[in-house]
Design a protein around this motif. Structure first.
Motif, short mmCIF file in Angstrom:
data_model
loop_
_atom_site.label_atom_id
_atom_site.label_comp_id
_atom_site.label_asym_id
_atom_site.label_seq_id
_atom_site.Cartn_x
_atom_site.Cartn_y
_atom_site.Cartn_z
N LEU A 4 -53.35 -4.93 117.82
CA LEU A 4 -52.56 -4.75 118.98
C LEU A 4 -52.83 -3.71 119.30
O LEU A 4 -52.07 -2.87 119.42
CB LEU A 4 -51.32 -5.84 118.70
CG LEU A 4 -50.76 -6.28 120.35
CD1 LEU A 4 -50.10 -7.30 119.48
CD2 LEU A 4 -49.73 -5.43 120.35
N PHE A 5 -54.01 -3.40 120.53
CA PHE A 5 -53.72 -2.36 120.87
C PHE A 5 -52.82 -2.75 122.28
O PHE A 5 -53.31 -3.98 123.63
CB PHE A 5 -54.77 -1.61 121.86
CG PHE A 5 -55.42 -1.32 120.19
CD1 PHE A 5 -55.08 0.27 120.36
CD2 PHE A 5 -55.65 -1.66 118.56
CE1 PHE A 5 -55.57 1.34 118.55
CE2 PHE A 5 -55.46 -1.08 117.67
CZ PHE A 5 -55.69 0.29 117.46
N SER A 6 -52.35 -1.56 123.44
CA SER A 6 -51.42 -1.72 124.60
C SER A 6 -51.99 -0.02 125.38
O SER A 6 -52.34 0.69 124.75
CB SER A 6 -49.80 -2.25 124.54
OG SER A 6 -49.58 -2.96 122.90
N TYR A 31 -55.33 -7.96 122.89
CA TYR A 31 -55.06 -6.55 123.71
C TYR A 31 -53.90 -7.12 124.60
O TYR A 31 -53.84 -7.86 124.96
CB TYR A 31 -56.62 -6.80 124.77
CG TYR A 31 -56.33 -6.08 126.03
CD1 TYR A 31 -55.75 -4.51 126.02
CD2 TYR A 31 -56.73 -6.02 127.61
CE1 TYR A 31 -55.09 -4.01 127.30
CE2 TYR A 31 -56.42 -4.99 128.77
CZ TYR A 31 -55.33 -4.40 128.96
OH TYR A 31 -55.66 -4.03 129.93
N ALA A 32 -52.88 -6.27 124.58
CA ALA A 32 -51.47 -6.22 125.27
C ALA A 32 -51.66 -6.08 126.54
O ALA A 32 -51.19 -4.49 126.78
CB ALA A 32 -50.17 -5.53 124.08
N GLN A 33 -51.41 -6.95 127.76
CA GLN A 33 -51.47 -6.60 129.06
C GLN A 33 -50.36 -6.10 129.37
O GLN A 33 -49.33 -6.47 129.88
CB GLN A 33 -52.74 -6.92 130.07
CG GLN A 33 -53.54 -6.69 130.57
CD GLN A 33 -52.91 -5.26 131.63
OE1 GLN A 33 -51.94 -5.22 132.15
NE2 GLN A 33 -54.07 -4.77 132.51
N THR A 70 -51.33 4.47 124.53
CA THR A 70 -51.85 5.70 124.12
C THR A 70 -50.52 6.71 123.97
O THR A 70 -50.85 7.45 123.05
CB THR A 70 -51.94 6.11 125.72
OG1 THR A 70 -53.12 4.60 125.73
CG2 THR A 70 -52.78 6.99 126.12
N SER A 71 -49.81 6.17 125.03
CA SER A 71 -48.84 7.19 124.34
C SER A 71 -47.32 7.54 123.64
O SER A 71 -46.69 6.01 122.81
CB SER A 71 -47.83 7.69 125.68
OG SER A 71 -46.17 7.56 125.74
N SER A 72 -46.93 8.15 122.73
CA SER A 72 -45.74 8.31 122.25
C SER A 72 -44.99 7.74 122.65
O SER A 72 -43.97 6.77 121.69
CB SER A 72 -45.39 9.89 120.85
OG SER A 72 -45.22 10.72 122.61
N MET A 73 -44.71 8.01 123.46
CA MET A 73 -43.26 7.39 124.31
C MET A 73 -43.48 5.83 124.25
O MET A 73 -42.77 5.06 123.57
CB MET A 73 -43.23 7.55 125.52
CG MET A 73 -42.27 7.11 126.62
SD MET A 73 -40.63 7.56 126.20
CE MET A 73 -40.19 9.56 126.83
#
Length: 389
Positions: free
Chosen positions: A83-85, A107-109, A10-13
């Protein structure tokens, strides 16, 4: 032919946390692109990026627009693996990947936000978490306790779950987080600037300061201890956040107590760990306690709550102490134990460095991540137990 991998956050950080792993995977035969929202002032360490405007909070119109943009992007790139976190990117990434027909959807939790919310918001988060897991082919967790929490809440079937080694997002750079890497002259100057004397005992914390992070409990435990021990100081490194705020009276204490030192966010936490005798980690929940293993790599024992993601990173009575959740008295007693038992504390610090070296060395974790990717798409595709320690 190189496999295509798209890693979304979600975040660039968050993108900065994975850049070393991304480069390692690229060097070993994969085409990798990272998807995240945009911060024009941020340097992205040479990552190949696609900026898609994810938002942390729910916004139906914008989320549908973002989903469509992400679907078109995946359709164009046709990756072998996605791979989405993080919650929002995870949900939209799994939906877009499923609609696009991407064969491997991971999905990376990284942390279960719903653990500390209630009411309608909790119901929404449970529903979206179940949908995200359902549409994935693998659910990558970063700690044992996070897996148990997710399976116990019936958010995911255990056979989908994968963990890399002992856990963590990307392991730890053991050369950077080493007492030997710290410039002692600079460290002395920093201590002088912060008015930390050689005789002081420093309780430290690095991270966001919010209710969920246990900042209220830490401030109150320290206030009690400060009445008994005149040489102790509390070093807080990070920002006091308005979202999920701590109690106003504790904000006042942080700003006015003569033995609380407040420093802003730093890009050199290793210097601040080097000032600490013990690291306090009273967070209510984590996916994995990265700051805990950073502190331990610097020979600093940890006192933390018995919460998800924290208890995986501390070996009780060997590398630190685990105390009951949300318990100010327990936290106070754990910190006091470190104050009054210097020999025990020193041995814990030595044990802590060895524990991190054995389990969370970044080079080892990255190699295991690559091994996992290399199994994907084969006829004997990996199941949950393959990559677990």
């Amino acid at each position: 032919m190189q496999k295509k991998l798209i890693h979304g956050v979600t975040s660039s950080m968050s993108a900065l946390f994975i850049h070393e792993q991304v480069h390692f995977i690229e060097q070993n035969g994969y085409q990798v692109e990272v998807v995240c929202n945009n911060d024009p002032e941020r340097h992205y360490e040479g990552l190949k990026l696609k900026h898609i405007p994810f938002e942390r909070e729910i916004n139906l119109y914008r989320d549908v627009t973002t989903l469509y943009s992400l679907y078109r992007y995946l359709k164009q790139k046709d990756p072998d693996i996605i791979l989405f976190s993080t919650p929002k990117a995870g949900l939209l990434g799994m939906v877009a990947g499923y609609l696009n027909g991407t064969e491997t959807r991971i999905y990376a939790q990284w942390g279960l936000r719903l653990e500390t919310v209630t009411g309608v918001k909790k119901l929404i988060l449970e529903t979206t978490e179940k949908l995200t897991c359902l549409l994935s082919t693998h659910v990558l967790v970063i700690s044992d306790s996070l897996e148990e929490e997710m399976v116990g809440r019936k958010l995911v079937n255990r056979e989908k779950v994968v963990r890399i080694g002992k856990g963590s997002v990307n392991g730890l750079d053991m050369q950077r987080f080493s007492p030997d890497a710290v410039d002692q002259d600079r460290l002395t100057r920093m201590k002088e600037t912060l008015d930390i004397e050689p005789s002081d005992f420093v309780i430290g914390y690095i991270g966001r300061m919010t209710r969920d992070k246990g900042t209220n409990e830490l401030v109150e435990a320290f206030t009690r201890l400060s009445r008994k021990y005149e040489n102790i100081k509390l070093l807080l490194v990070g920002d006091i956040e308005e979202a999920d705020p701590i109690r106003p009276e504790n904000i006042d204490i942080i700003h006015t107590h003569e033995r609380i030192i407040l420093c802003s966010h730093t890009t050199e936490p290793e210097y601040y760990y080097s000032m600490m005798h013990v690291f306090a980690f009273p967070t209510y929940r984590e996916g994995f306690g990265t700051v805990s293993i950073e502190a331990q790599a610097m020979n600093v024992p940890v006192v933390g709550f018995n919460s998800t993601g924290v208890r995986d990173t501390v070996v009780h009575n060997e590398t630190g102490l685990i105390v009951p959740n949300n318990d100010i008295k327990g936290l106070e007693e754990g910190l006091e134990d470190m104050i009054i038992h210097p020999v025990k504390r020193g041995q814990m610090g030595q044990n802590a460095r060895k524990f991190v070296e054995d389990n969370y060395d970044r080079e080892v974790i990255q190699r295991k991540v690559l091994d996992f990717y290399n199994t994907l798409g084969r006829i004997d595709d990996t199941k949950a137990g393959y990559i677990k320690a």
